[in-house]
Design a protein around this motif. Structure first.
Motif, short mmCIF file in Angstrom:
data_model
loop_
_atom_site.label_atom_id
_atom_site.label_comp_id
_atom_site.label_asym_id
_atom_site.label_seq_id
_atom_site.Cartn_x
_atom_site.Cartn_y
_atom_site.Cartn_z
N ASN A 158 74.08 -58.64 -66.55
CA ASN A 158 74.20 -59.55 -65.40
C ASN A 158 73.55 -58.97 -64.15
OD1 ASN A 158 76.09 -57.48 -65.14
ND2 ASN A 158 77.50 -58.75 -63.93
N ILE A 159 72.47 -58.21 -64.37
CA ILE A 159 71.80 -57.53 -63.26
C ILE A 159 70.32 -57.89 -63.24
CG2 ILE A 159 71.12 -55.27 -62.33
CD1 ILE A 159 73.70 -54.14 -63.42
N THR A 160 69.81 -58.19 -62.06
CA THR A 160 68.39 -58.46 -61.86
C THR A 160 67.72 -57.22 -61.28
OG1 THR A 160 68.72 -60.82 -61.48
CG2 THR A 160 66.70 -59.86 -60.59
N VAL A 161 66.56 -56.87 -61.82
CA VAL A 161 65.78 -55.73 -61.32
C VAL A 161 64.43 -56.24 -60.85
CG1 VAL A 161 64.78 -53.48 -61.84
CG2 VAL A 161 66.91 -54.19 -62.96
N VAL A 162 64.05 -55.86 -59.63
CA VAL A 162 62.77 -56.28 -59.06
C VAL A 162 61.99 -55.02 -58.65
CG1 VAL A 162 61.62 -57.53 -57.19
CG2 VAL A 162 63.77 -58.41 -58.16
N ASP A 163 60.76 -54.90 -59.14
CA ASP A 163 59.90 -53.79 -58.71
C ASP A 163 59.49 -54.00 -57.25
OD1 ASP A 163 59.97 -52.38 -61.11
OD2 ASP A 163 58.30 -53.53 -61.95
N LEU A 164 59.61 -52.96 -56.45
CA LEU A 164 59.27 -53.06 -55.03
C LEU A 164 57.86 -52.55 -54.75
CD1 LEU A 164 62.59 -51.79 -53.38
CD2 LEU A 164 61.78 -54.14 -53.52
N ILE A 165 57.69 -51.25 -54.84
CA ILE A 165 56.42 -50.62 -54.49
C ILE A 165 56.19 -49.41 -55.38
CG2 ILE A 165 56.40 -51.34 -52.07
CD1 ILE A 165 57.53 -48.59 -51.36
N GLN A 166 54.98 -48.89 -55.32
CA GLN A 166 54.67 -47.59 -55.91
C GLN A 166 54.68 -46.55 -54.80
OE1 GLN A 166 50.93 -47.62 -58.08
NE2 GLN A 166 52.06 -47.71 -60.00
N VAL A 167 55.33 -45.42 -55.06
CA VAL A 167 55.33 -44.35 -54.06
C VAL A 167 54.66 -43.12 -54.66
CG1 VAL A 167 57.34 -45.14 -52.79
CG2 VAL A 167 57.67 -43.64 -54.74
N GLN A 168 53.95 -42.39 -53.80
CA GLN A 168 53.24 -41.21 -54.27
C GLN A 168 54.21 -40.06 -54.48
OE1 GLN A 168 49.83 -40.23 -51.92
NE2 GLN A 168 49.06 -38.72 -53.37
N ARG A 169 53.94 -39.27 -55.48
CA ARG A 169 54.79 -38.14 -55.80
C ARG A 169 54.38 -36.91 -55.00
NH1 ARG A 169 57.90 -37.99 -61.15
NH2 ARG A 169 59.12 -37.04 -59.53
N ILE A 170 55.31 -35.98 -54.84
CA ILE A 170 55.04 -34.72 -54.16
C ILE A 170 55.53 -33.57 -55.03
CG2 ILE A 170 55.25 -35.73 -51.85
CD1 ILE A 170 58.02 -34.30 -51.67
N ALA A 171 55.02 -32.38 -54.74
CA ALA A 171 55.57 -31.15 -55.28
C ALA A 171 55.99 -30.31 -54.08
CB ALA A 171 54.55 -30.41 -56.13
N TYR A 172 57.05 -29.53 -54.25
CA TYR A 172 57.48 -28.71 -53.11
C TYR A 172 57.93 -27.33 -53.57
CZ TYR A 172 62.25 -30.31 -54.36
OH TYR A 172 63.43 -30.60 -55.00
N LEU A 173 57.77 -26.37 -52.65
CA LEU A 173 58.12 -24.99 -52.90
C LEU A 173 58.61 -24.38 -51.59
CD1 LEU A 173 55.30 -23.94 -51.59
CD2 LEU A 173 54.46 -24.12 -53.91
N ARG A 174 59.15 -23.18 -51.66
CA ARG A 174 59.68 -22.58 -50.44
C ARG A 174 58.55 -22.03 -49.58
NH1 ARG A 174 62.13 -16.58 -51.57
NH2 ARG A 174 60.56 -15.85 -53.04
N ARG A 175 58.81 -21.89 -48.27
CA ARG A 175 57.81 -21.42 -47.32
C ARG A 175 57.35 -20.00 -47.62
NH1 ARG A 175 55.03 -25.06 -44.14
NH2 ARG A 175 56.41 -26.82 -43.73
N GLU A 176 58.24 -19.20 -48.27
CA GLU A 176 57.89 -17.81 -48.58
C GLU A 176 57.16 -17.68 -49.92
OE1 GLU A 176 60.94 -18.87 -47.87
OE2 GLU A 176 61.45 -17.97 -45.94
N HIS A 177 56.88 -18.79 -50.55
CA HIS A 177 56.20 -18.77 -51.85
C HIS A 177 54.81 -18.14 -51.69
CE1 HIS A 177 54.29 -20.19 -55.55
NE2 HIS A 177 55.49 -20.49 -56.01
N PRO A 178 54.35 -17.36 -52.67
CA PRO A 178 53.03 -16.72 -52.58
C PRO A 178 51.87 -17.70 -52.33
CG PRO A 178 54.27 -15.83 -54.44
CD PRO A 178 55.07 -16.96 -53.90
N LEU A 179 52.04 -18.96 -52.72
CA LEU A 179 50.97 -19.94 -52.55
C LEU A 179 51.20 -20.87 -51.34
CD1 LEU A 179 50.42 -21.03 -56.27
CD2 LEU A 179 49.11 -19.37 -54.95
#
Length: 295
Positions: A158-179
């Motif tokens: 009894n549930i309707t699902v509607v696609d809204l938008i596509q969102v871009q993905r991200i990757a994240y790491l800590r500020r002290e990361h070697p890269l």
């Protein structure tokens, strides 16, 4: 990690004394010690250095304390807003959003924000669906694939699902990361580092797809929830994936970068939703679609 874990940890972290924390919480010292030990085991991280003379937070413990204090403050703010609009319950539309996301820039475009009860929910979409069945939410917003799989798994019809938008993905790491200071970081640069990810079927499928497209076999570590993923990223040289809605984008201790992958975001609502609230749902759908075109 549950609310009691959070309260016990913060009391010990604030007093740096198990006995004092036990007094404040009206429990035995052994109960607190067992709880903290269990939490450290669940997270796989030592939170306190302790002996007979002193108790001190580890670096991981300090980061967790800072993070959880912010969560409590944010929750208090949200609760205050909810209480202010409680008198207008019949006209209020209650929105459940997965814990990791911040969609406030879209919600702010609604014609009258006083009608919106914007709740940060669980990081598990099936919990949000159950909340909607119990009328805790009028609609939920999350990853379309995850919503549809959860509906099928829960055998809901009894549930309707509607696609809204596509969102871009991200990757994240800590500020002290070697890269962290490297310009134009890519996923290939991170192939030798651990990828902390959720345990859900959708999380696995998403990483499988990205791995196939990128030609990378990631070193994966499935993790129980969003808070633990963030804590592990902050405490190691691993990384994690999110999307453009992710709250981690505002965390000054983390660095994020966009990757050339996208995911569909959708809205779900009950078929028997009241007509006035259905009009609000339609407005929210239009806001997401129109706003994203302008960005």
């Amino acid at each position: 990690m549950d609310t009691l874990d959070i309260e016990y940890f913060l009391q010990v972290a604030s007093h740096l004394n198990f006995s004092k924390a036990a007094e404040v919480l009206f429990v035995s010292q052994s109960a607190i010690s067992k709880r903290i030990h269990s939490l450290e085991k669940e997270l796989g991280i030592t939170l306190f250095n302790r002996n007979k003379r002193y108790v001190e937070l580890t670096e991981g413990g300090k980061r967790l304390k800072k993070f959880l204090e912010k969560v409590k403050k944010d929750f208090s703010t949200e609760l205050s807003i909810i209480r202010k609009i409680e008198h207008n319950e019949n006209r209020t539309i209650k929105i459940g959003v997965i814990q990791e996301w911040n969609i406030s820039k879209y919600i702010s475009k609604f014609h009258d924000a006083s009608f919106l009860d914007y709740k940060i929910g669980s990081d598990k979409i099936n919990f949000l669906l159950r909340g909607m069945i119990r009328k805790e939410f009028d609609l939920i917003i999350g990853v379309s694939k995850g919503i549809k799989q959860a509906i099928e798994a829960e055998k809901l019809d009894n549930i309707t699902v509607v696609d809204l938008i596509q969102v871009q993905r991200i990757a994240y790491l800590r500020r002290e990361h070697p890269l962290a200071n490297k310009e134009n970081i890519s996923l290939k640069d991170l192939k030798d580092y651990t990828l902390f990810m959720g345990k859900s079927k959708v999380a696995k499928e998403n990483v499988d797809q990205i791995s196939l497209i990128e030609g990378i076999e990631f070193k994966r570590e499935p993790t129980s929830n969003t808070e633990t993923i963030i804590l592990k990223v902050l405490s190691s040289d691993g990384f994690a994936l999110g999307c453009d809605f992710s709250r981690v984008k505002s965390d000054t201790e983390l660095k994020y970068f966009y990757i050339n992958h996208f995911q569909n975001v959708g809205v779900a609502y009950l078929n028997d939703i009241a007509e006035e609230k259905l009009n609000y749902v339609k407005e929210i759908i239009d806001i997401f679609r129109n706003y994203s075109k302008m960005e």
